[in-house]
Design a protein around this motif. Sequence first.
Motif, mmCIF file in Angstrom:
data_model
loop_
_atom_site.group_PDB
_atom_site.id
_atom_site.type_symbol
_atom_site.label_atom_id
_atom_site.label_comp_id
_atom_site.label_asym_id
_atom_site.label_seq_id
_atom_site.Cartn_x
_atom_site.Cartn_y
_atom_site.Cartn_z
ATOM 1 N N LEU A 157 31.189 13.056 -62.724
ATOM 2 C CA LEU A 157 30.190 12.706 -63.712
ATOM 3 C C LEU A 157 31.356 11.941 -64.718
ATOM 4 N N GLU A 158 32.331 12.667 -65.126
ATOM 5 C CA GLU A 158 33.414 12.251 -66.231
ATOM 6 C C GLU A 158 33.975 10.935 -65.507
ATOM 7 N N ALA A 159 34.244 10.903 -64.360
ATOM 8 C CA ALA A 159 34.611 9.587 -63.729
ATOM 9 C C ALA A 159 33.799 8.489 -63.700
ATOM 10 N N LEU A 160 32.453 8.441 -63.692
ATOM 11 C CA LEU A 160 31.536 7.713 -63.755
ATOM 12 C C LEU A 160 31.477 6.778 -65.352
ATOM 13 N N THR A 161 32.052 7.618 -66.161
ATOM 14 C CA THR A 161 31.988 7.028 -67.436
ATOM 15 C C THR A 161 33.300 5.962 -67.831
ATOM 16 N N HIS A 162 34.133 6.121 -66.914
ATOM 17 C CA HIS A 162 35.270 5.243 -67.164
ATOM 18 C C HIS A 162 35.275 3.948 -66.165
ATOM 19 N N ARG A 163 34.034 3.653 -65.587
ATOM 20 C CA ARG A 163 33.952 2.246 -64.714
ATOM 21 C C ARG A 163 33.848 1.081 -65.647
ATOM 22 N N LYS A 164 34.538 0.002 -65.159
ATOM 23 C CA LYS A 164 34.744 -1.401 -65.803
ATOM 24 C C LYS A 164 33.598 -2.198 -65.179
ATOM 25 N N THR A 165 33.039 -1.715 -63.984
ATOM 26 C CA THR A 165 31.940 -2.598 -63.060
ATOM 27 C C THR A 165 30.968 -1.794 -62.938
ATOM 28 N N LEU A 166 29.821 -2.413 -62.584
ATOM 29 C CA LEU A 166 28.662 -1.655 -62.301
ATOM 30 C C LEU A 166 28.426 -1.942 -60.712
ATOM 31 N N ASP A 167 29.316 -2.478 -60.194
ATOM 32 C CA ASP A 167 29.167 -2.658 -58.519
ATOM 33 C C ASP A 167 28.761 -1.316 -58.020
ATOM 34 N N ILE A 168 27.589 -1.470 -57.101
ATOM 35 C CA ILE A 168 27.170 -0.175 -56.653
ATOM 36 C C ILE A 168 27.970 0.301 -55.662
ATOM 37 N N ARG A 169 28.851 -0.210 -55.031
ATOM 38 C CA ARG A 169 29.995 0.521 -54.022
ATOM 39 C C ARG A 169 30.920 1.091 -54.996
ATOM 40 N N VAL A 170 31.293 0.897 -55.905
ATOM 41 C CA VAL A 170 32.012 1.852 -56.861
ATOM 42 C C VAL A 170 31.272 2.696 -57.339
ATOM 43 N N GLY A 171 30.356 2.373 -57.808
ATOM 44 C CA GLY A 171 29.557 3.669 -58.358
ATOM 45 C C GLY A 171 29.016 4.670 -57.614
ATOM 46 N N LEU A 172 28.854 4.492 -56.430
ATOM 47 C CA LEU A 172 28.393 5.545 -54.964
ATOM 48 C C LEU A 172 29.850 6.079 -54.986
ATOM 49 N N ALA A 173 31.075 5.199 -54.545
ATOM 50 C CA ALA A 173 32.267 5.909 -54.342
ATOM 51 C C ALA A 173 32.764 6.735 -55.402
ATOM 52 N N VAL A 174 32.577 6.283 -56.640
ATOM 53 C CA VAL A 174 32.951 7.317 -57.561
ATOM 54 C C VAL A 174 32.119 8.652 -57.783
ATOM 55 N N LEU A 175 30.854 8.441 -57.624
ATOM 56 C CA LEU A 175 30.003 9.682 -57.527
ATOM 57 C C LEU A 175 30.378 10.774 -56.296
ATOM 58 N N LEU A 176 30.592 10.121 -55.269
ATOM 59 C CA LEU A 176 30.807 10.915 -53.896
ATOM 60 C C LEU A 176 32.216 10.939 -53.538
ATOM 61 N N HIS A 177 33.241 10.341 -54.095
ATOM 62 C CA HIS A 177 34.443 10.538 -53.647
ATOM 63 C C HIS A 177 35.128 11.998 -53.417
ATOM 64 N N ASP A 178 34.467 13.006 -54.248
ATOM 65 C CA ASP A 178 35.003 14.234 -53.870
ATOM 66 C C ASP A 178 34.130 15.202 -53.563
ATOM 67 N N SER A 179 32.896 14.534 -52.844
ATOM 68 C CA SER A 179 31.786 15.423 -52.361
ATOM 69 C C SER A 179 32.199 16.098 -51.135
ATOM 70 N N GLY A 180 33.425 15.839 -50.451
ATOM 71 C CA GLY A 180 33.836 16.763 -49.347
ATOM 72 C C GLY A 180 34.580 18.032 -49.599
#
Length: 370
Positions: free
Chosen positions: A224-247
């Motif tokens: 959630l903290e990482a989401l606050t640092h986005r410079k683009t609202l590209d859905i691919r970036v948003g999904l990747a930021v949200l899920l990048h550590d889901s594993g």
Amino acid sequence: MQLLQDLKQLPVPVFLSGVSAMRHYLGLPLAPMTTLTLAGDLVTVARNFAEPQFCSVPGVDAVVEHPDTTMLIRCAEQPPSPDAGTTPASSISSWHYSPHSSTYIDQASVYKQLRGGELKTEIASADDAVHAALALAQLPLQPSNPLRHPPAIMSGEIGPHELSRDAQRILLEGILGGEQARTALEHLHDWGWIRAFWPQLAEMDATEQGKSEHPEGNVWQHSLEALTHRKTLDIRVGLAVLLHDSGKPYARQTARHRFHLHADIGADLASRLLGSLGFPPDIIRDVCWLIRHHSFPGALAKLPQHRTAPLMANPLFPLLLELYRCDLSATFRGPEGYYSACTVYRRFLKYEKNPFRDPAGKKLLNSLVE
């Protein structure tokens, strides 16, 4: 904006509605998805919009792609009118804007919320929760107290059976297309929505990380903290930021790694989750590539050229750098690693097509030049 000009040219009454109309009133740009109310039926939609798609989303009769945004169209028998205020005073969807007349229509005293900077709404159904979450993500309004603990969700009365996969996908897209995505996701988590609808994400909140590397908190809090640092609202970036550590919740610990192969595990989990929500295959492919390689930029300066060049040649690499920057920024570390990776990438782009130098900038012997 071009969308409003295009809507103004239509021969039928059409309105920005709900959160989209609120954003317009507050002077915010179009979100990746825009809600419209059209006075007419599906035949009217087909006559006035190119290639409409139809899905099982409550309150949405058609989806139409526009160069500026994705339009979610609701058909109504009559145009919205302040005299037809049958919606409860707490409803978000009762605020409209007419491109034809450049006027706002308030069916339920929403104007007071906008002027007061407070979001007031009741959540008695899954549809109410969707509207509230989108408003929290896309509007700079403070939620009122009733929004913090909606009983219908927390008691289990609202569950996945209440919302189709198309509706869940549009909700997730709409949240990640908002500047306050973190706020919306925090509320969905507190409501019990995340656990009920997307349990894969709930596991992130139960996975702790080392305080020395992640003082911001566990995997969920870090994402959630990482989401606050986005410079683009590209859905691919948003999904990747949200899920990048889901594993990480499913990764095993080894002598060298706290979360061994978590990027690969996360990419596989993202593929299944996004596939179950009906995301397009190309979006899933790109998001999984970003997740799988999200740690790569941090080692870019140390790796040999034969390993770095193929990944840097990928058109998605600028988005990977953005994901890395968000990930790094969320740990409260400095941006030195990001800037170092950008330097290597710029050098690669400079020499990539130079016949006299390799991608690292080293001179090559050319048989035609002495």
